[in-house]
Design a protein around this motif. Sequence first.
Motif, mmCIF file in Angstrom:
data_model
loop_
_atom_site.group_PDB
_atom_site.id
_atom_site.type_symbol
_atom_site.label_atom_id
_atom_site.label_comp_id
_atom_site.label_asym_id
_atom_site.label_seq_id
_atom_site.Cartn_x
_atom_site.Cartn_y
_atom_site.Cartn_z
ATOM 1 N N LEU A 163 55.940 33.562 7.600
ATOM 2 C CA LEU A 163 56.398 33.988 6.272
ATOM 3 C C LEU A 163 55.241 33.933 5.269
ATOM 4 C CD1 LEU A 163 58.925 34.944 4.740
ATOM 5 C CD2 LEU A 163 59.487 32.554 4.270
ATOM 6 N N SER A 164 54.433 32.872 5.356
ATOM 7 C CA SER A 164 53.320 32.779 4.419
ATOM 8 C C SER A 164 52.209 33.762 4.798
ATOM 9 C CB SER A 164 52.794 31.341 4.318
ATOM 10 O OG SER A 164 52.236 30.924 5.533
ATOM 11 N N PHE B 119 52.801 36.742 5.953
ATOM 12 C CA PHE B 119 53.279 37.991 5.341
ATOM 13 C C PHE B 119 52.796 38.062 3.898
ATOM 14 C CE2 PHE B 119 56.228 39.810 2.298
ATOM 15 C CZ PHE B 119 56.308 41.117 2.746
ATOM 16 N N ASP B 120 53.090 36.984 3.194
ATOM 17 C CA ASP B 120 52.777 36.869 1.781
ATOM 18 C C ASP B 120 51.277 37.045 1.508
ATOM 19 O OD1 ASP B 120 53.518 35.958 -0.842
ATOM 20 O OD2 ASP B 120 52.514 34.079 -0.343
ATOM 21 N N ARG B 121 50.464 36.350 2.282
ATOM 22 C CA ARG B 121 49.007 36.384 2.075
ATOM 23 C C ARG B 121 48.417 37.740 2.431
ATOM 24 N NH1 ARG B 121 47.449 34.161 -1.563
ATOM 25 N NH2 ARG B 121 49.626 34.125 -2.113
ATOM 26 N N TYR C 206 58.717 36.262 11.862
ATOM 27 C CA TYR C 206 59.458 35.240 11.114
ATOM 28 C C TYR C 206 60.951 35.341 11.434
ATOM 29 C CZ TYR C 206 62.361 33.430 7.464
ATOM 30 O OH TYR C 206 63.387 32.796 6.814
ATOM 31 N N GLU C 207 61.460 36.576 11.420
ATOM 32 C CA GLU C 207 62.902 36.760 11.642
ATOM 33 C C GLU C 207 63.334 36.334 13.041
ATOM 34 O OE1 GLU C 207 63.461 40.771 10.332
ATOM 35 O OE2 GLU C 207 63.404 40.170 8.217
ATOM 36 N N ALA D 117 51.129 42.649 7.658
ATOM 37 C CA ALA D 117 52.066 41.751 6.972
ATOM 38 C C ALA D 117 53.477 41.979 7.511
ATOM 39 C CB ALA D 117 52.031 41.994 5.457
ATOM 40 N N ARG D 118 53.830 43.238 7.686
ATOM 41 C CA ARG D 118 55.163 43.569 8.177
ATOM 42 C C ARG D 118 55.423 42.985 9.559
ATOM 43 N NH1 ARG D 118 56.733 49.687 8.872
ATOM 44 N NH2 ARG D 118 54.715 49.591 9.873
ATOM 45 N N MET E 143 61.956 24.572 7.513
ATOM 46 C CA MET E 143 60.584 24.966 7.161
ATOM 47 C C MET E 143 59.974 24.127 6.044
ATOM 48 S SD MET E 143 60.489 29.166 7.360
ATOM 49 C CE MET E 143 61.825 29.467 6.222
ATOM 50 N N LEU F 222 56.406 39.414 9.318
ATOM 51 C CA LEU F 222 57.772 39.206 8.841
ATOM 52 C C LEU F 222 58.780 39.391 9.974
ATOM 53 C CD1 LEU F 222 59.249 38.513 6.194
ATOM 54 C CD2 LEU F 222 59.729 40.954 5.970
ATOM 55 N N TYR G 173 57.334 29.280 9.113
ATOM 56 C CA TYR G 173 56.760 29.311 7.766
ATOM 57 C C TYR G 173 55.347 29.888 7.796
ATOM 58 C CZ TYR G 173 55.782 28.773 2.984
ATOM 59 O OH TYR G 173 55.447 29.093 1.688
ATOM 60 N N VAL H 142 55.827 23.858 4.188
ATOM 61 C CA VAL H 142 55.457 24.698 3.046
ATOM 62 C C VAL H 142 54.168 24.185 2.396
ATOM 63 C CG1 VAL H 142 56.147 25.484 0.743
ATOM 64 C CG2 VAL H 142 57.828 25.472 2.609
#
Lengths: 230, 230
Positions: free
Chosen positions: A35-36, A38-40, A68-69, A61-62, A86, A65, A32, A90
Amino acid sequence: MQDHIESTRRRGYSRRVPDTDAVVDLLAGLAYGELSAFDRLADDARMAPTLDGRAHMAGMARVELGHYERLAERLTSLGAVPSEAMIPFVEPLERFHKLTEPSTWLEGVVKAYVGDGLAADFYREVAVFADEPTRALIDEVLVDAGRAEFAVQEVAAALAADPSQGGRLALFARRLVGEAISQTQHVLAERDALLKLFVEGAGDVSGIAKLITRITEQHEARMTYLGLKN
Amino acid sequence: MQDHIESTRRRGYSRRVPDTDAVVDLLAGLAYGELSAFDRLADDARMAPTLDGRAHMAGMARVELGHYERLAERLTSLGAVPSEAMIPFVEPLERFHKLTEPSTWLEGVVKAYVGDGLAADFYREVAVFADEPTRALIDEVLVDAGRAEFAVQEVAAALAADPSQGGRLALFARRLVGEAISQTQHVLAERDALLKLFVEGAGDVSGIAKLITRITEQHEARMTYLGLKN
């Protein structure tokens, strides 16, 4: 960094087979986190003063991700459902991001380097207590990928143009540390298996103190590298 | 789609060597389209009702960034500076995104499929008028990558739960089309070389009308596929 982990291991921490719950928690928290991140980073990229800077941060960011995968795959292979595993992470991670939301491009750059560096150090320390495949995966997804050079370049250029920005950035970095500690404590207090892995791995209170000292020293080194240490 | 492009080419449009300015504009417009699509998809991913949905849309964003990098490389090899070449396209594309900002997860999904599909069709049509390496690159970066299946799955599930959402989504899709046409006209009016490539490539007014008809038909097919066509 690798040397440091090796020496940590040689220090003779007990290497009992860790509880699966703890490993799932460790991987899910990190998943997580990615993933977060990436988002930020995708969000912070919008503050870039140039399209090149924006594409660069989007590229960071990529990378997150992709990590994350990898982590989600590992969770699945351990029999966990990533989206469920996760969930406990969160709220604390979103709270961390909310409380450390960069208000300028430079703060975003500092967060991408200092904040992620801090998280990476903590994860690498705890990964030493986990099983070998988990540790190898965590080490692999926590590569720096040129982030330090980019941050130094951006911060150095900004400080050259206006040295007075240094104080504010240093303050922002301190907030990153404070909130990271606060949310980590919050998570450990809620996740018994993870706390057990952490405490048993570190051995005793003095082991925990040394771990925190190492993380702090590495943070200070990053601040020095950025020219934000006085 | 490929058959369609082949038949377009066989129709015997003039294949004169296009002006480099036009090709740079074409690639730069598409490059900024990809960079801004990364940005928008990363943002819209936050509205996902599940972490899996969020990771899926984040994955779409990542694909766009990869395309951006391919296009930026090609621009560089043509002697252009990507960050400069993209400047004329920043404002119209940002205006498009602002005027079509999804207010729900489903609108985000529809935009990712219908909006990007529309842009892809337009680019594929114009790419036919460009030189062979440019056309090949544009065809390559405009792959759908399973977006249709994901959109259908999400929209079908939502409509099954509440059929009344269909009207609103159809209206949103119409706004996408309207704003896409409006911003494209705006860009063509400002970029002489691009307009020349487009008009000379299409041959005449009837050629342009046929091109618009083909794009419209493909849009209608996507709406039918989503179950949003009445």
